[in-house]
Design a protein around this motif. Structure first.
Motif, PDB file in Angstrom:
ATOM      1  N   THR A   1       1.949 -29.626  28.800  1.00 40.80           N
ATOM      2  CA  THR A   1       3.256 -30.040  28.352  1.00 40.80           C
ATOM      3  C   THR A   1       3.683 -31.473  28.756  1.00 40.80           C
ATOM      4  O   THR A   1       4.296 -32.131  27.847  1.00 40.80           O
ATOM      5  CB  THR A   1       4.142 -29.211  29.454  1.00 40.80           C
TER       6      THR A   1
ATOM      7  N   LEU B   1       3.351 -33.679  25.505  1.00 39.80           N
ATOM      8  CA  LEU B   1       4.160 -33.683  24.535  1.00 39.80           C
ATOM      9  C   LEU B   1       5.186 -34.828  24.435  1.00 39.80           C
ATOM     10  O   LEU B   1       6.290 -35.008  23.573  1.00 39.80           O
ATOM     11  CB  LEU B   1       4.912 -32.407  24.632  1.00 39.80           C
TER      12      LEU B   1
ATOM     13  N   PRO C   1       7.979 -32.965  12.238  1.00 38.45           N
ATOM     14  CA  PRO C   1       7.734 -31.588  12.771  1.00 38.45           C
ATOM     15  C   PRO C   1       8.162 -30.599  11.727  1.00 38.45           C
ATOM     16  O   PRO C   1       8.885 -30.820  10.816  1.00 38.45           O
ATOM     17  CB  PRO C   1       8.631 -31.689  13.952  1.00 38.45           C
TER      18      PRO C   1
ATOM     19  N   SER D   1       8.135 -20.549  22.271  1.00 39.76           N
ATOM     20  CA  SER D   1       6.653 -20.267  22.232  1.00 39.76           C
ATOM     21  C   SER D   1       6.026 -21.391  22.169  1.00 39.76           C
ATOM     22  O   SER D   1       4.925 -21.542  22.686  1.00 39.76           O
ATOM     23  CB  SER D   1       6.441 -19.495  20.869  1.00 39.76           C
ATOM     24  N   VAL D   2       6.402 -22.738  21.772  1.00 37.10           N
ATOM     25  CA  VAL D   2       5.567 -23.764  21.633  1.00 37.10           C
ATOM     26  C   VAL D   2       5.490 -24.330  23.114  1.00 37.10           C
ATOM     27  O   VAL D   2       4.360 -24.776  23.686  1.00 37.10           O
ATOM     28  CB  VAL D   2       6.381 -24.830  20.941  1.00 37.10           C
TER      29      VAL D   2
ATOM     30  N   ALA E   1       2.322 -24.778  25.463  1.00 41.35           N
ATOM     31  CA  ALA E   1       1.958 -26.052  26.178  1.00 41.35           C
ATOM     32  C   ALA E   1       1.947 -25.667  27.698  1.00 41.35           C
ATOM     33  O   ALA E   1       1.031 -26.302  28.347  1.00 41.35           O
ATOM     34  CB  ALA E   1       3.041 -26.786  25.949  1.00 41.35           C
TER      35      ALA E   1
ATOM     36  N   VAL F   1      10.708 -23.838  13.902  1.00 44.76           N
ATOM     37  CA  VAL F   1       9.922 -23.693  14.863  1.00 44.76           C
ATOM     38  C   VAL F   1      10.360 -22.707  15.831  1.00 44.76           C
ATOM     39  O   VAL F   1      11.631 -23.098  16.447  1.00 44.76           O
ATOM     40  CB  VAL F   1       9.295 -24.803  15.507  1.00 44.76           C
ATOM     41  N   GLU F   2       9.779 -21.848  16.831  1.00 46.29           N
ATOM     42  CA  GLU F   2      10.307 -21.114  17.863  1.00 46.29           C
ATOM     43  C   GLU F   2       9.736 -22.010  18.967  1.00 46.29           C
ATOM     44  O   GLU F   2       8.822 -21.982  19.386  1.00 46.29           O
ATOM     45  CB  GLU F   2       9.599 -19.835  17.804  1.00 46.29           C
ATOM     46  N   TRP F   3      10.686 -22.938  19.390  1.00 45.75           N
ATOM     47  CA  TRP F   3      10.314 -23.982  20.359  1.00 45.75           C
ATOM     48  C   TRP F   3      10.126 -23.116  21.808  1.00 45.75           C
ATOM     49  O   TRP F   3       9.238 -23.685  22.566  1.00 45.75           O
ATOM     50  CB  TRP F   3      11.389 -24.836  20.641  1.00 45.75           C
TER      51      TRP F   3
END
Length: 342
Positions: free
Chosen positions: A21, A24, A2, A10-11, A15, A6-8
């Motif tokens: 979601t 994932l 990955p 926002s991820v 999702a 990463v701005e998790w």
């Protein structure tokens, strides 16, 4: 691996918005050692809860199927319902679904409704019996989802007038103690694409349904897989070809599915996919890009004219302007917040 930065939040927010979601979980299982602990905990919890929910939906679906079989009705399972019936038990929690989509042939509609009412369902809402796209939502207090009973495949009927009718694309299989029709992976793919592109207006307003793209990827990776040559044989006109191939371009570019080059190389589908990416990044562009509908408006009018000739109905000419009501519908849909879409 990955990405490093990463701005998790926002991820996970994206999702949640796209209803992906639980899917994932594969990513978390593979990369847990390098992911933030709270991200792994959250996704595993959502997946675990979805497993429990989908197990209940599967039990609810089997009961409904048995009830309909008792009235001589063998239903067709669509979308998430088909996934519940075909996915391995260990993969049941990957897909998030809100209801059970079931189709019956028109002559069996009354028997199917009676069978469901007999096991405690109430009709929450339904279309008029004369409606071109009749459906009924049935619910019970103890269930986690409703049943969306339909008597036609998603989208415009004309799109299924290729090699055969809807049932020709299905196989009869046991489901628990009951028996159902399940579309082949190729026909499931066709239905999902027509649903998103036309019934949900995605082709006209430039939406992406990431959850259904994941479904298409999983169908492609299934044991039977998608027969791309057969799928291409269902593309009966320019409008349908552009819409289906737009979805296939997205499938290649976003999820790396190996789609044959002729089905993903034409200019208009690639322009339509580029439009979707730009709109996702810059939502304000949704409004000027609505004019891209003009690329296919003539094709749409021709398809409608063909359908009218087959049904004997009188329709306006191929180059008539769209009705004001149609324009309002597209504008209202483009401005609405629709979960699962981006």
């Amino acid at each position: 691996m990955p990405p490093v930065e990463v701005e998790w939040t926002s991820v996970i927010g994206l999702a949640n918005q796209t209803l992906t979601t639980p899917a994932l979980i594969d990513f978390v299982d593979q990369f847990a050692s390098v992911l933030p602990e709270d991200v792994c905990t959250y996704i595993r919890q959502i997946h675990r809860r979805n497993v429990l929910r989908n197990d209940r939906l599967a039990g609810q679906l089997e009961e409904a199927v048995i009830a309909m079989n008792g009235q001589g009705v063998t239903p067709v399972l669509l979308k998430g319902a088909a996934t519940l019936a075909t996915a391995p038990v260990e993969r049941r929690g990957v897909r998030l679904m809100s209801d059970l989509d079931i189709m019956v042939v028109p002559d069996e509609t009354e028997a199917a409704v009676s069978a469901l009412v007999a096991v405690g369902y109430e009709i929450h809402e339904h279309a008029s019996s004369e409606s071109q796209r009749w459906h009924a939502d049935l619910k019970r207090a103890q269930d986690v989802g409703t049943i969306d009973l339909q008597r036609s495949a998603p989208g415009i009927t004309h799109f299924y007038r290729g090699p055969g009718c809807t049932l020709d694309g299905c196989v009869s299989k046991p489901f628990g103690q009951g028996r159902v029709y399940i579309p082949t992976p190729t026909y499931q793919a066709l239905m999902l694409i027509i649903h998103d592109q036309f019934q949900d207006y995605g082709y006209w307003i430039g939406d992406l349904d990431l959850r259904h793209l994941v479904d298409l990827r999983d169908l492609s990776n299934s044991a039977e897989s998608i027969d791309w040559k057969e799928l291409a044989s269902h593309l009966s006109g320019k409008l349908m070809r552009n819409a289906v191939q737009t979805q296939l371009v997205a499938l290649v570019e976003l999820l790396g599915v190996n789609v044959p080059h002729p089905l993903r190389s034409r200019l208009i589908p690639r322009l339509q996919f580029a439009r979707r990416l730009i709109q996702a990044r810059f939502p304000i562009m949704r409004w000027p890009f609505l004019t891209m509908a003009l690329l296919d408006y003539g094709n749409y009018r021709r398809e409608i004219s063909i359908q009218s000739q087959l049904t004997g109905k009188r329709r306006r000419g191929s180059w008539s302007l769209p009705r004001a009501s149609s324009v309002r519908l597209i504008l209202n849909t483009a401005g609405a917040v629709r979960f699962g879409k981006v």
